[in-house]
Design an enzyme around this catalytic site. Structure first.
Site, PDB file in Angstrom:
ATOM      1  CB  SER A 164      -0.960  -0.042   1.195  1.00 51.98           C
ATOM      2  OG  SER A 164      -1.956   0.949   1.100  1.00 51.98           O
ATOM      3  CD  GLU A 283      -5.365  -4.497  -3.691  1.00 46.30           C
ATOM      4  OE1 GLU A 283      -5.398  -3.984  -2.561  1.00 46.30           O
ATOM      5  OE2 GLU A 283      -4.347  -5.046  -4.152  1.00 46.30           O
ATOM      6  CG  HIS A 377      -5.512  -2.567   0.467  1.00 52.58           C
ATOM      7  ND1 HIS A 377      -4.726  -2.405  -0.643  1.00 52.58           N
ATOM      8  CD2 HIS A 377      -4.973  -1.763   1.437  1.00 52.58           C
ATOM      9  CE1 HIS A 377      -3.760  -1.536  -0.377  1.00 52.58           C
ATOM     10  NE2 HIS A 377      -3.879  -1.145   0.875  1.00 52.58           N
TER      11      HIS A 377
END
Length: 462
Positions: A164, A283, A377
């Site tokens: 990320s 995600e 995610h």
């Protein structure tokens, strides 16, 4: 038996402990057998706070790192440096999921890094350098270069990896001229090369300064109570990657980042560095599902929201046609995932097809049973670190996550760090993607997955 172990760095002797056959040094340079202070931050807002545990260790010396090594007296081991995520305003190296023992068990020296966050790390001020958080990471990589041999590591065999915002930072490090000679390989997990202009970064700074009632300068911010600063930061710059709201990013400052990392890497910067990158399948669900956003997205939002981000109607139509059973929220989430992550990473992989170093692509598809998050995610991190049985990891993966999948994912990262080859074909015109957990069985290579959707983005740099 005394569990204390000592390594000699350029700054002197540091003390760690032997834990289950692995030497662990926490909080360097303080040589204390604990994690060092974390950067000032606020917790994730509910309900993400339950899914993403984010410990806080008080103290002012947040620029510290931790080392796990199988043999501090040896040498020549591959080194992996972990840059945590958290939207550049959350997270730390003390998150339980990031325990490096499994990497050390498998012959890797694992280093995890704290860096300045939020306004302190990524604010844009007229009286201070930009990208201080990225500069912290460069300083940590410099420390690794000079000192990792004392922990058994090879300074010429360093892989930097992050997820990320951590992956954004890794891309920034690769694009920075100051990283020359510090990195051999890199991993981008669910993050793309990205940076904002100085003008946009200054707007974020002014927004926070206005809420605080102070001038938008580093000196004025330094005089503000830290708690007040964090509250103002949360209220004024609290966007997340899929909200399109204000937030923090790297800045094209003409120094650490002379140009946008996306442009630099596509144009060939870091072409000699092996690159492993990829995404999870779903995600968007980390942000769309826990608070119920996905259920509030109707046909009007699905029609209007893509246009806000320059997504053409015919692109959205391909997603609707290919997902006949999906809700409006699921279609919008798939568009957002590909717009922000999968399409830019495919573009980067394509640009590197003639690069001298290898490029490898993966997708993590094993669904989590927690809140119907599916392959959301950050889900893959516990599998990469092989820390599935820790409570902080189970908060997202749920109990009983498949250990064979962690064995496979973790082994691929170790192999990549050691050899530059994670175990599947390098990127070429056939677009091979190693898929983990999509069917619940062994990992398998898919060539050009969902390519009709990827090709629907033609015209956005494809």
């Amino acid at each position: 038996m005394d569990p204390t172990v000592v390594a000699v760095t350029e700054y002197g002797r540091v003390r760690g402990r032997t834990e289950n056959g692995v030497a662990v040094f926490r909080g360097i340079p303080y040589a204390a057998a604990r994690f060092g202070p974390t950067a000032p931050k606020t917790p994730y807002a509910p309900p993400l706070d339950r899914l993403l545990p984010d410990p806080e260790i008080p103290g002012d010396g947040c620029l510290n790192l931790n080392v796990w090594t199988p043999d501090p007296g040896g040498g020549g081991l591959p080194v992996m440096v972990w840059i945590h995520g958290g939207s550049l305003r959350h997270g730390s190296s003390a998150v339980e999921t990031y325990d490096g023992a499994a990497f050390a068990r498998d012959g890797v020296v694992l280093v995890s890094v704290n860096y300045r966050l939020g306004m302190e790390g990524f604010g844009m001020f007229p009286d201070a350098p930009a990208n201080l958080g990225l500069r912290d990471q460069l300083a940590a990589l410099g420390w690794v270069r000079r000192n990792v041999a004392a922990f058994g590591g090879d300074p010429d065999l360093v892989t930097v990896f992050g997820e990320s915002a951590g992956a954004f930072c890794v891309a920034g490090l690769l694009a920075s001229p100051y990283s020359e000679g510090l990195v051999r390989r890199a991993v981008l997990q669910s993050g793309v090369p990205s940076a904002m202009t100085p003008a946009r970064a200054r707007r974020t700074t002014r927004r926070v300064a206005k809420r605080l009632g102070v001038a938008p300068t580093a000196a004025a911010f330094a005089a503000v109570d830290r708690g007040e600063l964090l509250r103002a930061q949360r209220e004024s710059a609290g966007g997340h990657p899929m909200s399109g709201g204000a937030g923090f990013d790297l800045v094209v400052d003409g120094d650490v980042l002379p140009e946008d990392p996306a442009r630099a890497l596509v144009d060939g910067r870091a072409g000699g560095i092996d690159l492993l990158m990829g995404t999870t399948t779903d995600e968007y669900r980390l942000w769309f599902v826990p608070g119920g956003t996905i259920d509030r997205i109707g046909p009007l939002t699905l029609r209007l929201a893509p246009a806000r981000f320059g997504v053409r109607r015919r692109t959205a139509a391909v997603y609707r046609a290919g997902r006949p059973g999906a809700s409006h929220g699921e279609i919008l989430g798939a568009l957002a995932t590909d717009l922000l992550l999968r399409v830019p990473l495919n573009r980067l992989a394509d640009a590197r097809r003639s690069a001298p170093a290898g490029t490898y692509f993966y997708e993590f598809g094993r669904p989590s049973p927690v809140l119907d998050l599916r392959a959301c995610h950050a889900l893959e991190i516990g599998f990469v670190f092989d820390t599935l049985r820790l409570p902080a990891t189970e908060a997202l993966t749920g109990p009983g996550a498949p250990q064979p999948l962690a064995d496979a994912l973790h082994a691929a990262w170790v192999a990549f760090a050691a050899t530059g080859d994670p175990g599947w074909p390098a990127w070429d015109n056939s677009r091979p993607v190693m898929t983990y957990g999509g069917t619940g069985g062994a990992p398998y290579v898919v060539h050009a997955p969902r390519d009709d959707e990827r090709r629907a983005w033609a015209g956005r740099g494809e």
